[in-house]
Design an enzyme around this catalytic site. Structure first.
Site, PDB file in Angstrom:
ATOM      1  NE  ARG A 112      45.456  33.644  38.089  1.00  0.00           N
ATOM      2  CZ  ARG A 112      44.513  34.532  37.910  1.00  0.00           C
ATOM      3  NH1 ARG A 112      44.564  35.347  36.881  1.00  0.00           N
ATOM      4  NH2 ARG A 112      43.511  34.646  38.754  1.00  0.00           N
ATOM      5  CD  GLU A 151      44.130  39.495  41.405  1.00  0.00           C
ATOM      6  OE1 GLU A 151      44.131  38.263  41.360  1.00  0.00           O
ATOM      7  OE2 GLU A 151      43.101  40.171  41.543  1.00  0.00           O
ATOM      8  CD  GLU A 308      41.686  41.993  37.286  1.00  0.00           C
ATOM      9  OE1 GLU A 308      40.954  41.104  37.766  1.00  0.00           O
ATOM     10  OE2 GLU A 308      42.890  41.829  37.067  1.00  0.00           O
ATOM     11  CD1 TRP A 316      37.191  33.904  40.289  1.00  0.00           C
ATOM     12  CD2 TRP A 316      36.545  34.184  42.406  1.00  0.00           C
ATOM     13  NE1 TRP A 316      37.072  35.257  40.510  1.00  0.00           N
ATOM     14  CE2 TRP A 316      36.684  35.456  41.798  1.00  0.00           C
ATOM     15  CE3 TRP A 316      36.137  34.121  43.740  1.00  0.00           C
ATOM     16  CZ2 TRP A 316      36.441  36.647  42.478  1.00  0.00           C
ATOM     17  CZ3 TRP A 316      35.891  35.307  44.424  1.00  0.00           C
ATOM     18  CH2 TRP A 316      36.050  36.542  43.783  1.00  0.00           C
TER      19      TRP A 316
HETATM   20  C1  GLA Z   1      41.837  38.364  39.198  1.00  0.00           C
HETATM   21  C2  GLA Z   1      42.860  38.359  38.104  1.00  0.00           C
HETATM   22  C3  GLA Z   1      42.277  38.218  36.740  1.00  0.00           C
HETATM   23  C4  GLA Z   1      41.110  37.264  36.718  1.00  0.00           C
HETATM   24  C5  GLA Z   1      40.100  37.665  37.741  1.00  0.00           C
HETATM   25  C6  GLA Z   1      38.883  36.772  37.756  1.00  0.00           C
HETATM   26  O1  GLA Z   1      41.462  39.590  39.600  1.00  0.00           O
HETATM   27  O2  GLA Z   1      43.727  39.450  38.143  1.00  0.00           O
HETATM   28  O3  GLA Z   1      43.294  37.780  35.886  1.00  0.00           O
HETATM   29  O4  GLA Z   1      41.557  35.986  36.977  1.00  0.00           O
HETATM   30  O5  GLA Z   1      40.693  37.602  39.003  1.00  0.00           O
HETATM   31  O6  GLA Z   1      37.964  37.167  38.726  1.00  0.00           O
END
Ligand code: GLA
Ligand code: ZN
Length: 677
Positions: A112, A151, A308, A316
């Site tokens: 992505r 992001e 978020e 991760w």
């Molecule tokens: C990022 C992304 C989310 C998700 C989180 C996981 O912040 O924006 O879509 O993948 O990481 O920690």
């Protein structure tokens, strides 16, 4: 969403992916959301492929159902444009949308955040998608923001980017002669005769590692170009949205100190800043605070959205430890304490397949409310209801500013010499941390921001001095401001070309010193900072590390001298009286014990007071709106701590009144939200 009339409390919720689930689950989601007091979700973040099965077809039937369901359940929506991951059919048919890596490898479909920002295909289809989406949902009255892409980040080195880079350079330099001049291309036979000769700087050309380049000028411009290219993608979507839904605010989620994108430049195009906060368990609270303050600083102090964070765990990291009980709540309040008007998570329901199936969520794989995480989240949901609108729009009032600059960051870390260990953000943090530990509010500002409202301005490692900045600094100090800068400052201009005539170049007069040489100390090697008798408050000898500028006084006064080596007894900290103000030069990277005394000394002199004097690991901040003042007291330690209050307060969460000088016991990881009364 921020400063939106429809919003009367700190919005609570986060990323929700109902399209990954059968519809039967959705009803259960609504029940659980209501239990947890969730009132906002971000949706459609990665549904481009679902909503556009082929070139001609747009099918929003599932999204329609989701939108209707959310509206019926009074849940506000942060609507994703979904352009952060392109459909597989598009990559197959139009490979120009795929990125080329730093090492020259052309990617195939996958992952992505994967589109080349200069791909004509991406530009065309992303714009089309945004048009369709906004026309379809413009009359839904529960959309509180557009969440453009997701992001933004990374970089691309494909042929389209290369071509576009040449266009960008031509726009910037007009003639090839000017570019040659700016990049100093007679070095290593780089003279260019046409823009077409220029290739992208990566592993195939100027670089031998991401951070290590043989030609700073081109690498620095490529960093700017890459940031600009993605910004242009954002602006394209934004402009369409503004036209079709002029009353809905637009944002995208940032990532704190994220090096590839110059967020100060981006910020002007966002209606409010939103960001994703993913510290690991051992990240210090001051580090987290600094990112919040940077995000607040991007739009001159305006509240931002915590878009978020994980409610419990990420997937991760090498070791994905759980957030310990109380930490999610504590860090949520820390965000609010630094200016966030939302508390949001990734994600609402834990997915069952692919790489995020072990990422925390409000609703875990067990699928019900009987989990520690759900209980902690619903408790916080209730508290945010109690707080209501009391902090919304509240500002932080700071008398100290720290200057941060992306161009400077890129240039410092592309520099070959003097030390590979010099990390800009680390040096900035050293100063920030001391202020935070004193509970003195700080604004993080750009080089474009005005300085006059601050008593003290600190610009650690101001390596690059941009056009006009010298005048701004001189003007500020002349009027009585206190300015602090450090080693390796005033060296280059915007093109990373050295300013001749002695360091610190443009600010040599302001600082009243001349830096003749710079010594890099290997890891574990130290010099010594020995403070002059006269500066009693700073008295002592301390470690100096990393870099030592060897300086001569040209009007400045010696505050401390080096204690060792061939430059023993030469100045290492200086103070220059410049008209009404003072300019301090800290010629080395100092140990914390010195910095804490130094920062305290400056604040005392300028009569800058802590919000509340408290023990170690107690963070105190204050948000102010008109005559309402909300103070946050956060116990980041593992122990119960006593807090003595400086005035009368109302405890909003407990609905209790505390008299002046009351002593409150605050549990480990505990939080107080106090209203001045
Ligand atoms: C990022 C992304 C989310 C998700 C989180 C996981 O912040 O924006 O879509 O993948 O990481 O920690
Ligand atoms: Zn590209």
């Amino acid at each position: 969403m921020i400063e939106d009339k429809k919003v009367s409390k700190i919005l609570y919720g986060g990323d929700y992916n109902p399209t990954q689930w059968p519809e039967e689950i959705w009803q259960e989601d609504m029940r659980l959301f209501s239990l947890a007091k969730v009132d906002v979700v971000s949706i459609n973040i990665f549904d481009w492929a679902l909503n556009q099965p082929d070139e001609e077809t747009y099918d929003f039937s599932i999204l329609d159902k989701v939108m209707d369901l959310l509206r019926k359940n009074n849940i506000k929506v942060c609507l994703g444009t979904g352009t952060a991951a392109h459909p597989a059919w598009m990559a197959k048919k139009y490979p120009d949308i795929l990125r080329v890596e730093f090492n020259g490898m052309k990617r195939k479909f996958g992952g992505r955040h994967n589109s080349c920002p200069n791909s004509p295909t991406f530009k065309k289809y992303a714009s089309e998608m945004v048009k369709h989406l906004s026309l379809r949902y413009k009359d839904y009255n529960n959309i509180v923001a557009w969440h453009v892409s997701n992001e933004y980040g990374g970089a691309c080195y494909c042929e389209n980017c290369e071509k576009q880079f040449r266009v960008w350079l031509k726009r910037k330099y007009k003639t090839i002669e000017r570019l040659n001049e700016a990049w100093n291309t007679r070095f290593w036979g780089h003279t260019f005769y046409s823009f077409d000769e220029i290739v992208v700087p990566n592993l195939l050309s100027e670089h031998f590692e991401v951070e290590r380049t043989m030609f700073q000028g081109i690498s620095l411009d490529y960093a700017r170009f890459n940031s600009d290219s993605m910004l242009e993608n954002f602006i394209t979507e934004r402009n369409i949205l503004k036209k079709i839904t002029p009353n809905i605010q637009i944002t995208t989620n940032f990532m704190g100190f994220y090096k590839p994108l110059d967020y100060f430049k981006w910020a002007k195009y966002l209606d409010f800043i939103a960001w994703d906060n993913y510290p690991s368990n051992d990240t210090s609270y001051e580090k987290i605070a600094m990112s919040h303050d940077l995000m607040r600083g991007l739009k001159g102090g305006k509240p931002f959205a915590l878009m978020e964070q994980t409610p419990s765990v990420t997937n991760w990291l090498p070791y994905n430890a759980l957030k310990r009980p109380g930490v999610m709540r504590l860090w949520s309040y820390e965000a609010v304490a630094h200016g966030s008007d939302t508390v949001m998570f990734f994600q609402m329901r834990r997915t069952i397949g692919a790489c995020e199936k072990f990422h925390g969520a409000l609703i875990d794989h067990v699928g019900n409310e009987n989990t520690r995480v759900f209980r902690e989240c619903s408790k916080l949901g209730e508290e945010l209801q109690l707080i209501g609108d009391k902090v919304l729009g509240g500002r932080i009032e700071a008398k100290v500013a720290i200057v941060f600059d992306w161009d400077n960051w890129w240039a410092i870390e592309y520099s070959a010499g003097p030390s590979l260990d010099l990390k800009y953000v680390d040096e900035v943090f050293k100063y920030y941390k001391e202020l935070m530990d004193l509970n003195i509010p700080v604004d993080i500002i750009s080089t474009d921001d005005v300085l006059d409202k601050y008593e003290v301005v600190i610009a650690p490692v101001l390596y690059m001095i941009k056009k006009g900045y010298k005048d701004k600094l001189e003007d500020y100090v002349a009027k009585g401001g206190t300015f602090v800068t450090t080693f390796f400052s005033g060296i280059v201009n915007e093109n990373d070309k050295v300013k001749l005539g002695g360091y610190p170049g443009d600010i040599r007069k302001l600082m009243g010193i001349w830096v003749e040489e710079i010594d890099a100390l290997p890891k574990g090697v130290f010099n010594e900072i020995v403070v002059e008798e006269k500066f009693k408050e700073l008295k002592g000898s301390y470690k100096a590390e990393l870099l030592c500028d060897i300086i001569h006084l040209e009007g400045a006064e010696m505050v401390a001298r080096y204690g060792k080596d061939f430059y023993k007894d030469t100045p290492c900290i200086t103070k220059n009286k410049f008209k009404e103000g003072e300019a301090w030069y800290v010629a080395t990277s100092c140990e914390d014990t010195f910095l804490s005394k130094f920062i305290n000394y400056l604040c005392v002199k300028k009569n800058i007071k802590p919000i509340l004097c408290a023990q170690k690991d107690i963070e105190v901040t204050r948000r102010v709106k008109e005559d309402r003042e909300i103070t946050f007291v956060l116990n980041h330690s593992e122990e119960i701590k006593n807090i003595v209050l400086d005035k009368k307060y109302k405890d909003i969460l407990k609905d209790e009144i505390y008299k002046k000088e009351s002593e409150i016991k605050l549990n480990a990881k505990g939080v107080l939200v106090l209203e001045s009364i």
